[in-house]
Scaffold this motif. Structure first.
Motif, PDB file in Angstrom:
ATOM      1  N   GLY A  96       0.795  -1.219   0.000  1.00  0.00           N
ATOM      2  CA  GLY A  96       0.000   0.000   0.000  1.00  0.00           C
ATOM      3  C   GLY A  96       0.828   1.270   0.000  1.00  0.00           C
ATOM      4  N   GLY A  97       0.198   2.345  -0.430  1.00  0.00           N
ATOM      5  CA  GLY A  97       0.815   3.658  -0.446  1.00  0.00           C
ATOM      6  C   GLY A  97      -0.142   4.711   0.067  1.00  0.00           C
ATOM      7  N   LYS A  98      -0.106   5.901  -0.548  1.00  0.00           N
ATOM      8  CA  LYS A  98      -0.879   7.028  -0.032  1.00  0.00           C
ATOM      9  C   LYS A  98      -2.385   6.864  -0.236  1.00  0.00           C
ATOM     10  CE  LYS A  98      -0.401   9.947  -4.183  1.00  0.00           C
ATOM     11  NZ  LYS A  98       0.214  11.178  -4.721  1.00  0.00           N
ATOM     12  N   GLU A  99      -2.791   5.879  -1.000  1.00  0.00           N
ATOM     13  CA  GLU A  99      -4.219   5.668  -1.226  1.00  0.00           C
ATOM     14  C   GLU A  99      -4.918   5.035  -0.018  1.00  0.00           C
ATOM     15  OE1 GLU A  99      -2.140   1.894  -2.156  1.00  0.00           O
ATOM     16  OE2 GLU A  99      -1.799   4.003  -2.687  1.00  0.00           O
ATOM     17  N   TYR A 100      -4.154   4.518   0.945  1.00  0.00           N
ATOM     18  CA  TYR A 100      -4.741   3.866   2.127  1.00  0.00           C
ATOM     19  C   TYR A 100      -5.424   4.929   2.989  1.00  0.00           C
ATOM     20  CZ  TYR A 100      -4.929   0.925   6.350  1.00  0.00           C
ATOM     21  OH  TYR A 100      -5.336   0.206   7.458  1.00  0.00           O
ATOM     22  N   LYS A 101      -6.717   4.811   3.186  1.00  0.00           N
ATOM     23  CA  LYS A 101      -7.480   5.897   3.801  1.00  0.00           C
ATOM     24  C   LYS A 101      -7.272   6.001   5.312  1.00  0.00           C
ATOM     25  CE  LYS A 101     -11.855   3.312   4.282  1.00  0.00           C
ATOM     26  NZ  LYS A 101     -13.298   3.343   3.933  1.00  0.00           N
ATOM     27  N   PHE A 102      -6.672   4.988   5.927  1.00  0.00           N
ATOM     28  CA  PHE A 102      -6.438   5.040   7.372  1.00  0.00           C
ATOM     29  C   PHE A 102      -4.960   5.278   7.694  1.00  0.00           C
ATOM     30  CE2 PHE A 102     -10.283   2.321   7.055  1.00  0.00           C
ATOM     31  CZ  PHE A 102     -11.154   3.153   7.745  1.00  0.00           C
ATOM     32  N   ARG A 103      -4.255   5.930   6.795  1.00  0.00           N
ATOM     33  CA  ARG A 103      -2.810   6.065   6.966  1.00  0.00           C
ATOM     34  C   ARG A 103      -2.444   6.873   8.215  1.00  0.00           C
ATOM     35  NH1 ARG A 103      -0.878  10.326   2.254  1.00  0.00           N
ATOM     36  NH2 ARG A 103      -2.409  11.954   2.710  1.00  0.00           N
ATOM     37  N   GLN A 104      -3.200   7.929   8.532  1.00  0.00           N
ATOM     38  CA  GLN A 104      -2.878   8.719   9.719  1.00  0.00           C
ATOM     39  C   GLN A 104      -3.117   7.914  10.988  1.00  0.00           C
ATOM     40  OE1 GLN A 104      -1.397  11.575   9.888  1.00  0.00           O
ATOM     41  NE2 GLN A 104      -1.562  11.996  12.071  1.00  0.00           N
TER      42      GLN A 104
ATOM     43  N   ASN B 171      -0.294   6.699  13.843  1.00  0.00           N
ATOM     44  CA  ASN B 171      -0.415   6.918  15.284  1.00  0.00           C
ATOM     45  C   ASN B 171      -0.283   5.620  16.067  1.00  0.00           C
ATOM     46  OD1 ASN B 171      -0.837   9.619  14.765  1.00  0.00           O
ATOM     47  ND2 ASN B 171      -3.067   9.486  14.911  1.00  0.00           N
ATOM     48  N   ILE B 172      -0.853   4.554  15.544  1.00  0.00           N
ATOM     49  CA  ILE B 172      -0.775   3.259  16.222  1.00  0.00           C
ATOM     50  C   ILE B 172       0.661   2.744  16.229  1.00  0.00           C
ATOM     51  CG2 ILE B 172      -1.544   0.852  16.135  1.00  0.00           C
ATOM     52  CD1 ILE B 172      -4.203   1.924  14.939  1.00  0.00           C
ATOM     53  N   LEU B 173       1.382   2.954  15.113  1.00  0.00           N
ATOM     54  CA  LEU B 173       2.799   2.574  15.077  1.00  0.00           C
ATOM     55  C   LEU B 173       3.581   3.306  16.162  1.00  0.00           C
ATOM     56  CD1 LEU B 173       5.395   1.360  13.673  1.00  0.00           C
ATOM     57  CD2 LEU B 173       5.486   3.548  12.439  1.00  0.00           C
ATOM     58  N   PHE B 174       3.404   4.632  16.260  1.00  0.00           N
ATOM     59  CA  PHE B 174       4.143   5.409  17.250  1.00  0.00           C
ATOM     60  C   PHE B 174       3.799   4.960  18.668  1.00  0.00           C
ATOM     61  CE2 PHE B 174       5.297   9.496  14.679  1.00  0.00           C
ATOM     62  CZ  PHE B 174       6.210   8.743  13.955  1.00  0.00           C
TER      63      PHE B 174
ATOM     64  N   PRO C 298       6.486   9.159  22.936  1.00  0.00           N
ATOM     65  CA  PRO C 298       5.605   9.969  23.789  1.00  0.00           C
ATOM     66  C   PRO C 298       4.557  10.701  22.957  1.00  0.00           C
ATOM     67  CG  PRO C 298       7.908  10.301  24.381  1.00  0.00           C
ATOM     68  CD  PRO C 298       7.909   9.510  23.111  1.00  0.00           C
ATOM     69  N   LYS C 299       3.425  10.981  23.588  1.00  0.00           N
ATOM     70  CA  LYS C 299       2.344  11.672  22.881  1.00  0.00           C
ATOM     71  C   LYS C 299       2.739  13.086  22.462  1.00  0.00           C
ATOM     72  CE  LYS C 299      -0.925   8.484  23.203  1.00  0.00           C
ATOM     73  NZ  LYS C 299      -1.573   7.876  22.039  1.00  0.00           N
ATOM     74  N   ASN C 300       3.732  13.644  23.144  1.00  0.00           N
ATOM     75  CA  ASN C 300       4.162  14.997  22.790  1.00  0.00           C
ATOM     76  C   ASN C 300       5.441  14.992  21.968  1.00  0.00           C
ATOM     77  OD1 ASN C 300       5.804  14.103  24.819  1.00  0.00           O
ATOM     78  ND2 ASN C 300       5.792  16.003  25.990  1.00  0.00           N
ATOM     79  N   ASP C 301       5.830  13.829  21.442  1.00  0.00           N
ATOM     80  CA  ASP C 301       7.022  13.766  20.614  1.00  0.00           C
ATOM     81  C   ASP C 301       6.827  14.642  19.372  1.00  0.00           C
ATOM     82  OD1 ASP C 301       8.880  12.695  18.477  1.00  0.00           O
ATOM     83  OD2 ASP C 301       9.510  11.457  20.159  1.00  0.00           O
TER      84      ASP C 301
ATOM     85  N   ASP D 157       7.740  14.367  16.448  1.00  0.00           N
ATOM     86  CA  ASP D 157       7.462  13.630  15.217  1.00  0.00           C
ATOM     87  C   ASP D 157       5.987  13.284  15.070  1.00  0.00           C
ATOM     88  OD1 ASP D 157      10.040  13.489  14.016  1.00  0.00           O
ATOM     89  OD2 ASP D 157      10.648  12.049  15.533  1.00  0.00           O
ATOM     90  N   ARG D 158       5.208  13.419  16.134  1.00  0.00           N
ATOM     91  CA  ARG D 158       3.773  13.181  16.033  1.00  0.00           C
ATOM     92  C   ARG D 158       3.039  14.378  15.415  1.00  0.00           C
ATOM     93  NH1 ARG D 158       1.184   8.931  18.902  1.00  0.00           N
ATOM     94  NH2 ARG D 158       2.539   7.742  20.296  1.00  0.00           N
ATOM     95  N   PHE D 159       3.712  15.508  15.306  1.00  0.00           N
ATOM     96  CA  PHE D 159       3.037  16.711  14.866  1.00  0.00           C
ATOM     97  C   PHE D 159       3.230  16.984  13.377  1.00  0.00           C
ATOM     98  CE2 PHE D 159       3.528  17.135  19.416  1.00  0.00           C
ATOM     99  CZ  PHE D 159       2.258  17.543  19.808  1.00  0.00           C
ATOM    100  N   HIS D 160       3.688  15.991  12.629  1.00  0.00           N
ATOM    101  CA  HIS D 160       3.696  16.089  11.171  1.00  0.00           C
ATOM    102  C   HIS D 160       3.055  14.835  10.605  1.00  0.00           C
ATOM    103  CE1 HIS D 160       6.905  13.113  10.829  1.00  0.00           C
ATOM    104  NE2 HIS D 160       7.692  13.831  11.622  1.00  0.00           N
ATOM    105  N   GLU D 161       2.644  14.894   9.358  1.00  0.00           N
ATOM    106  CA  GLU D 161       2.091  13.707   8.709  1.00  0.00           C
ATOM    107  C   GLU D 161       3.212  12.715   8.432  1.00  0.00           C
ATOM    108  OE1 GLU D 161      -1.586  14.200   6.052  1.00  0.00           O
ATOM    109  OE2 GLU D 161      -0.280  15.852   5.471  1.00  0.00           O
ATOM    110  N   GLY D 162       2.863  11.435   8.404  1.00  0.00           N
ATOM    111  CA  GLY D 162       3.848  10.411   8.098  1.00  0.00           C
ATOM    112  C   GLY D 162       4.591   9.925   9.322  1.00  0.00           C
ATOM    113  N   ALA D 163       5.234   8.754   9.175  1.00  0.00           N
ATOM    114  CA  ALA D 163       5.911   8.103  10.297  1.00  0.00           C
ATOM    115  C   ALA D 163       7.410   8.354  10.312  1.00  0.00           C
ATOM    116  CB  ALA D 163       5.652   6.593  10.245  1.00  0.00           C
TER     117      ALA D 163
END
Length: 731
Positions: free
Chosen positions: A497-505, A509-512, A518-521, A523-529
């Motif tokens: 899969g790529g950017k077409e996956y509708k649950f990517r965000q 979050n689940i990966l992180f 941490p929730k305030n890391d 890297d959580r404040f931009h799109e992508g992992a």
């Protein structure tokens, strides 16, 4: 004689008055008026609130934690409520948004502390939001000791008969009227010992109209609602001689542009206020800017609630009475622990305590050990410290209060052993955690396919990650090694899969969460992992750069081709003009490589970068992106770049020479941890050095720092800890 008698009489009368005052029943009510910036309230007449402030206190305050530290917290409603309730920031209480997903009840609310101390006394909640009672305080939950409110008025938003919902949200104003009336009546008639009143309408008008007459009108309505509650408190004070504290505050400010939004860290979003009928004027208030986390300790002191274990974790400080210390800061450098603090009352000694833990976000009961004692006035303490831990919790214990800080110990020792791997099916019994732990890695890097999720259900994805987390061998690894990494397709949620996956965000979050970010890391404040981390001291630093090859990746295309034996087979095409990383990630990656001081750079790509001949997913399917990566590495010339990859269920080394780089660029592929090819087959890779390995394996990187330039010793480790292949790279 007469003079002495008169003096004795006055002394006796003073004693009687003092005794009566000291025996007054102490009660409290706090009111959260949602979403009113300090500057807006200060301009508003608000006659009732300002009359209370004239008796006691009005002070500016703040929400959002340490703006530049580990406690930075979103300026969002439920986050602010729980910071008030627990005296801690979001990194501890674990409420990061209004969904209130997983509160950490190990940090007790003021209600839990009060009921623990006084089981027979009463508590009340009067709120537009039912979640305030059921989720934040945890009414009736085992995790909160089954705490139960004695008086409740909430859930009115569900009553659409009495409060029909309208587009202008006028029904919220009516609900607030009911909540305030119920609170006033109950306080007046029942004398509730501790109450929370929550009123919402001001925030609704802020979101709809921003800085506006509508919001000012909402504040006027609020002032009238508070008047009812204040009159009930005054009645109790007069009729029953009770000692009442009322605290009125808000949960966040608003943005500068329109006054409609919030959630960020601008000064206006962080600026709030506190009003009380009591004088909040101790050394802390005079020396520091108060915060929403100061309210719970202040209420606890007024209500004579003491809990040493909870107080050790408070980020707030009482705004009344004597206080000893604030603003603890701690660093660990070259084995030396240095602690500084602000001495609010310099008198006396302070004790220095430390708790070593792997994850302070979860380990709330880690015992503190005293490592020293010094004069409070010195405001500094330094001592060699060699205990191995990922984090240190530091506590400065003064005569009248505690103050704490955390120290992340990343990078104190040079990395010498790094392990990585990918393709770990949570349902397969063949695991390699024993072999990995036997190598004692300091760092573990997930290369992707960390689970096999393959789902459009985020609950399913979370469940499968939980199965992986529960593996005893992985739990053991987490206790001794840093964890980082990225995802690939199967843990992303969809094969190839790529950017077409509708649950990517949601997947990101689940990966992180799985990786323990941490929730305030940041890297959580931009799109992508994509994310990075530097390990080790200056001169011996390793920078790990985890790429996201899924979130922004353009669509793959297939084509048929003919094998030498005449059989037709499908493969992914090479298509120009398409991308893998997306512009934001490209810019970030360039910043990571440009002028980096790290001695070694490990770029973690879930799919192979250099191997270009096979028919499966690879960077070569996107030749423009592959060339852009090569050009970027050649242009920035970072020291010691090693690419690691997974995905393929095999292991190999691939290499290429880049103009001007000065050393060969390697792509070290290791996969998979639980399964490999069912049978060995030859596969073309014109960039391969050594042999292709089609067995279960993980990658091991050992770093030698005692050379003029660091050397990397690469090994593929198979089942039973058997080395299957090795190679040394000298930079």
């Amino acid at each position: 004689m007469k003079s002495s008698t008169i003096q004795l009489v006055f002394a006796f009368l003073f004693f009687l008055v003092f005794s009566a005052q000291s025996q007054q029943a102490k009660k409290a009510v706090f009111i959260i008026a949602d979403g009113i910036p300090a500057d807006v309230l200060e301009k508003h007449p608000a006659p009732v609130m300002k009359s209370i402030a004239r008796i006691g206190t009005y002070t500016r305050a703040y929400v959002g934690g340490d703006k530049n530290g580990y406690s930075v917290s979103p300026t969002i409603s439920a986050v602010g409520y729980n910071s008030l309730l627990t005296g801690t920031w979001a990194n501890k209480h674990n409420v990061w948004g209004n969904d209130i997903e997983q509160p950490n009840y190990s940090y007790p609310t003021i209600f839990s502390l009060f009921k623990k101390r006084y089981p027979s006394k009463t508590i009340g909640i009067f709120s537009t939001w039912t979640d305030n009672r059921t989720k934040l305080v945890g009414d009736g939950l085992a995790a909160t000791g089954n705490i139960r409110f004695d008086f409740i008025s909430d859930g009115h938003e569900l009553d659409t008969i009495r409060y029909p919902h309208d587009k202008q949200a006028a029904y919220i104003s009516k609900i607030d009227d009911q909540v305030a009336a119920d609170a006033a009546t109950t306080i007046r008639e029942k004398g509730v010992d501790l109450s929370w009143v929550y009123l919402e309408y001001t925030d609704d008008m802020g979101h709809r109209y921003g800085d506006s007459p509508e919001q000012n009108n909402a504040i006027s309505k609020l002032d009238q609602q508070i008047e009812q509650i204040w009159k009930a408190v005054q009645y109790r004070q007069t009729k029953f001689s009770e000692d009442w504290m009322i605290v009125i505050t808000t949960d966040h400010g608003r943005d500068n542009m329109s006054g409609k939004d919030h959630g960020g860290q601008s000064d206006r979003e962080r600026n709030t206020w506190i009003i009380s009928n009591k004088k909040l004027d101790n050394a802390h208030v005079k020396a520091d800017k108060p915060a929403v986390v100061d309210i719970a300790p202040t209420l606890a002191r007024h209500l004579t609630v003491s809990d040493d274990e909870a107080e050790k974790e408070w980020d707030g400080i009482s705004m009344t009475g004597k206080v000893s210390v604030s603003h603890v800061q701690a660093v660990l450098e070259n084995g030396q622990l240095r602690i500084q603090w602000k001495p609010l009352l310099p008198e006396g000694k302070v004790k220095i305590l430390v708790a070593a833990c792997q994850d302070p976000y979860q380990e709330t009961n880690t015992p503190y050990l005293q490592i020293g004692e010094t004069d409070n006035a010195r405001a500094i303490f330094s001592k060699p410290y060699g205990m191995k831990a990922k984090w240190l919790k530091v506590l400065v214990q003064g005569k009248y209060n505690h103050a704490n800080a955390w120290v992340k110990t990343t990078g104190q020792d040079p990395l010498t052993t790094i392990a990585f791997g990918s393709c770990d099916d949570q349902y397969r019994s063949a695991k390699m955690w024993k072999e990995i732990n036997d190598q004692s890695p300091q760092l573990w890097i997930w290369g992707g396919d960390n689970i096999y999720g393959d789902s459009y259900s985020m609950d399913t994805l979370r469940y499968k990650y939980r199965l992986q987390l529960a593996q005893p061998g992985y739990q053991q690894l987490k206790q001794t090694a840093w964890i980082t990494g990225t995802y690939d397709d199967h843990d992303y949620g969809v094969n190839d899969g790529g950017k077409e996956y509708k649950f990517r965000q949601e997947s990101r979050n689940i990966l992180f969460d799985f990786l323990g970010f941490p929730k305030n890391d940041p890297d959580r404040f931009h799109e992508g992992a994509y994310n990075s981390q530097v390990y080790g001291p200056a001169g011996k630093q390793v920078k790990v750069i985890n790429l996201d090859t899924r979130y922004f990746r353009d669509t793959l295309e297939r084509e048929m081709y003919t094998l030498p034996n005449g059989q037709q087979e499908s493969r992914y095409k090479r298509v120009g003009g398409r991308d893998i990383l997306g512009e934001a990630q490209w810019k970030w990656l360039e910043n990571q490589l440009t002028n980096s001081t790290a001695a070694i750079h490990i770029i973690n790509s879930s799919i192979q970068v250099i191997a270009s001949d096979h028919r499966f997913e690879k960077w070569a399917n996107f030749p423009d992106a592959q060339k852009r990566l090569y050009d970027l590495i050649a242009k920035t010339k970072p020291k010691g770049v090693l690419i690691i990859s997974g995905d393929r269920h095999c292991a190999e080394y691939s290499t290429i020479e880049l103009p001007g780089l000065g050393y060969p660029l390697y792509d070290f592929t290791s996969s998979g941890l639980t399964h490999s090819w069912p049978a060995y087959r030859e596969e073309l890779n014109t960039h391969r050095v050594g042999s292709l390995i089609a067995e279960r394996n993980f990658g091991l990187i050992r770093i030698q720092w005692d050379k003029p330039q660091p050397q990397l010793h690469l090994q593929v480790i198979g089942a039973g800890g058997k080395p299957l292949s090795e190679r040394t790279i000298a930079y």
